[in-house]
Write an enzyme that holds these catalytic residues in place. Structure first.
Site, PDB file in Angstrom:
ATOM      1  N   GLY A 199       0.801  -1.220   0.000  1.00 59.26           N
ATOM      2  CA  GLY A 199       0.000   0.000   0.000  1.00 59.26           C
ATOM      3  C   GLY A 199       0.833   1.269   0.000  1.00 59.26           C
TER       4      GLY A 199
ATOM      5  N   HIS B 207       4.228   1.321  -8.104  1.00 55.31           N
ATOM      6  CA  HIS B 207       3.187   0.293  -7.954  1.00 55.31           C
ATOM      7  C   HIS B 207       2.237   0.318  -9.166  1.00 55.31           C
ATOM      8  CE1 HIS B 207       3.940   1.280  -3.531  1.00 55.31           C
ATOM      9  NE2 HIS B 207       4.161  -0.023  -3.562  1.00 55.31           N
TER      10      HIS B 207
ATOM     11  N   GLY C 253       8.563  -5.480  -8.761  1.00 59.51           N
ATOM     12  CA  GLY C 253       9.453  -4.412  -9.209  1.00 59.51           C
ATOM     13  C   GLY C 253      10.918  -4.789  -9.056  1.00 59.51           C
TER      14      GLY C 253
ATOM     15  N   GLN D  92      14.397  -9.323  -3.703  1.00 60.45           N
ATOM     16  CA  GLN D  92      13.067  -9.912  -3.485  1.00 60.45           C
ATOM     17  C   GLN D  92      12.581 -10.626  -4.745  1.00 60.45           C
ATOM     18  OE1 GLN D  92       9.691  -7.915  -1.347  1.00 60.45           O
ATOM     19  NE2 GLN D  92       9.090  -7.348  -3.399  1.00 60.45           N
TER      20      GLN D  92
ATOM     21  N   VAL E 104      10.778   2.473 -11.411  1.00 55.69           N
ATOM     22  CA  VAL E 104      10.206   3.777 -11.760  1.00 55.69           C
ATOM     23  C   VAL E 104      10.831   4.815 -10.828  1.00 55.69           C
ATOM     24  CG1 VAL E 104       8.097   5.147 -11.910  1.00 55.69           C
ATOM     25  CG2 VAL E 104       8.053   2.714 -12.517  1.00 55.69           C
TER      26      VAL E 104
HETATM   27  P1  AMP Z   1       5.939  -2.521  -1.645  1.00 53.83           P
HETATM   28  O1  AMP Z   1       4.563  -1.935  -1.494  1.00 53.83           O
HETATM   29  O2  AMP Z   1       7.033  -1.550  -1.313  1.00 53.83           O
HETATM   30  O3  AMP Z   1       6.082  -3.849  -0.963  1.00 53.83           O
HETATM   31  O4  AMP Z   1       6.125  -2.804  -3.191  1.00 53.83           O
HETATM   32  C1  AMP Z   1       5.206  -3.604  -3.896  1.00 53.83           C
HETATM   33  C2  AMP Z   1       5.774  -3.912  -5.261  1.00 53.83           C
HETATM   34  O5  AMP Z   1       6.019  -2.705  -5.969  1.00 53.83           O
HETATM   35  C3  AMP Z   1       7.118  -4.657  -5.193  1.00 53.83           C
HETATM   36  O6  AMP Z   1       7.159  -5.637  -6.216  1.00 53.83           O
HETATM   37  C4  AMP Z   1       8.106  -3.560  -5.447  1.00 53.83           C
HETATM   38  O7  AMP Z   1       9.327  -4.005  -6.004  1.00 53.83           O
HETATM   39  C5  AMP Z   1       7.347  -2.703  -6.445  1.00 53.83           C
HETATM   40  N1  AMP Z   1       7.902  -1.344  -6.446  1.00 53.83           N
HETATM   41  C6  AMP Z   1       8.076  -0.516  -5.392  1.00 53.83           C
HETATM   42  N2  AMP Z   1       8.672   0.631  -5.771  1.00 53.83           N
HETATM   43  C7  AMP Z   1       8.900   0.525  -7.112  1.00 53.83           C
HETATM   44  C8  AMP Z   1       9.505   1.372  -8.089  1.00 53.83           C
HETATM   45  N3  AMP Z   1       9.987   2.557  -7.795  1.00 53.83           N
HETATM   46  N4  AMP Z   1       9.560   0.917  -9.366  1.00 53.83           N
HETATM   47  C9  AMP Z   1       9.078  -0.307  -9.687  1.00 53.83           C
HETATM   48  N5  AMP Z   1       8.490  -1.152  -8.816  1.00 53.83           N
HETATM   49  C10 AMP Z   1       8.406  -0.751  -7.538  1.00 53.83           C
END
Ligand code: AMP
Length: 280
Positions: free
Chosen positions: A30, A36, A146, A152, A175
């Site tokens: 979230g 995201h 991501g 991860q 991104v």
């Molecule tokens: P999180 O909510 O931080 O657990 O992220 C959820 C998903 O979004 C994960 O697969 C992250 O790697 C991806 N994500 C978070 N930040 C970015 C970003 N800046 N660019 C690409 N994917 C992202």
């Protein structure tokens, strides 16, 4: 868009759809940003049904980490997801996923060690356990992760391969903000000054890339120094790690090699730990 909090209700709803539709899944914690939403966009492009989960997973936070103050804004998140054309949002409470006597842990050995695994013991077991649970509930055809959290992504790819989980894992490039800082929910913790200092992280990685491109051979030690020296000498900026590893095994490399090398870093800016990486 339908919001579901009960695991059983989610399974029942999706099992009917799965017969004749492809399901794309984006797990998140979230406090959504454009990173995201890029994962959601990819899922929307390639799958009939898009499921996003929002769950701040207590299992993947260490005792001294930011679980209780991790930023949350469900109302805003739901609006963004609705606008992005998401079909289902899974929004469980910890008790929905973890009964009191929960005792299972999914541990992926080698690729969970080193990098963030060293600074955050138990983190990747927590991630893998919740992601496998979510995969079992959603049973997606494709799941989107991501490259910002590169380790991860490799941990999940390894788990899926080792345990024959029937899902295709899709990695999505990082991104970034206009000045290059990788988008992260944790960027909200940064002070104004911290936000200015944080841009030294992508800049340092860019400098390292430039140096690498000009040299036939670059030893890891020298590459790491290029990054370390590019960080501002400021009391608020503290290196956690910089590592040059093989992009698949995540094992340390002695020398940087084209098309094989991942440079991954974690840097504290104030109390906020930021991660970033580049593939060379
Ligand atoms: P999180 O909510 O931080 O657990 O992220 C959820 C998903 O979004 C994960 O697969 C992250 O790697 C991806 N994500 C978070 N930040 C970015 C970003 N800046 N660019 C690409 N994917 C992202």
């Amino acid at each position: 868009m339908k919001v579901i909090s009960s695991p059983k209700a989610l399974q029942n709803t999706l099992s009917k759809l799965r017969r004749n539709k492809t399901i794309g899944f984006v797990p998140t914690m979230g406090y959504l940003h454009a990173g995201h939403l890029e994962l959601v966009r990819q899922a929307r492009k390639h799958c009939d049904v898009v499921v996003v989960s929002i769950f701040v997973n207590p299992l993947q936070f260490g005792p001294k980490e930011d679980f209780s103050k991790y930023p949350r804004d469900e109302k805003r998140d739901l609006k963004l997801l609705e606008k992005a054309g998401v079909d289902f949002v899974f929004l469980p409470e910890p008790a929905d996923l973890y009964p009191k006597d929960f005792q299972t842990e999914v541990k992926i050995k080698s690729v969970s060690q080193g990098l963030c695994g060293e600074s955050r013991p138990g983190h990747f077991a927590g991630v893998a356990t919740v992601v496998l649970k979510l995969f079992n509930l959603v049973q997606p055809h494709q799941a989107y992760f991501g490259e910002k959290d590169y380790q991860q992504l490799v941990v999940i790819q390894t788990m899926v391969r080792d345990l024959n989980v029937p899902v295709k894992i899709v990695g999505v490039p990082i991104v970034r903000d206009l000045d290059g800082l990788a988008l992260s929910s944790r960027n909200v913790y940064l002070s104004e000054e911290g936000r200015r200092l944080a841009v030294s992280i992508p800049r340092g990685l860019g400098t390292l890339r430039d140096v690498f491109q000009k040299q036939a051979r670059l030893h890891t030690g020298k590459a790491k120094l290029v990054f370390i020296k590019s960080l501002p000498k400021h009391p608020e900026v503290r290196l956690d790690y910089v590592a040059c590893v093989h992009r698949q095994t995540l094992l340390p490399l002695k020398q940087l090699k084209k098309d094989q090398t991942l440079v991954a870093v974690a840097v504290y800016v104030g109390k906020t730990r930021l991660i970033d990486n580049i593939l060379l």
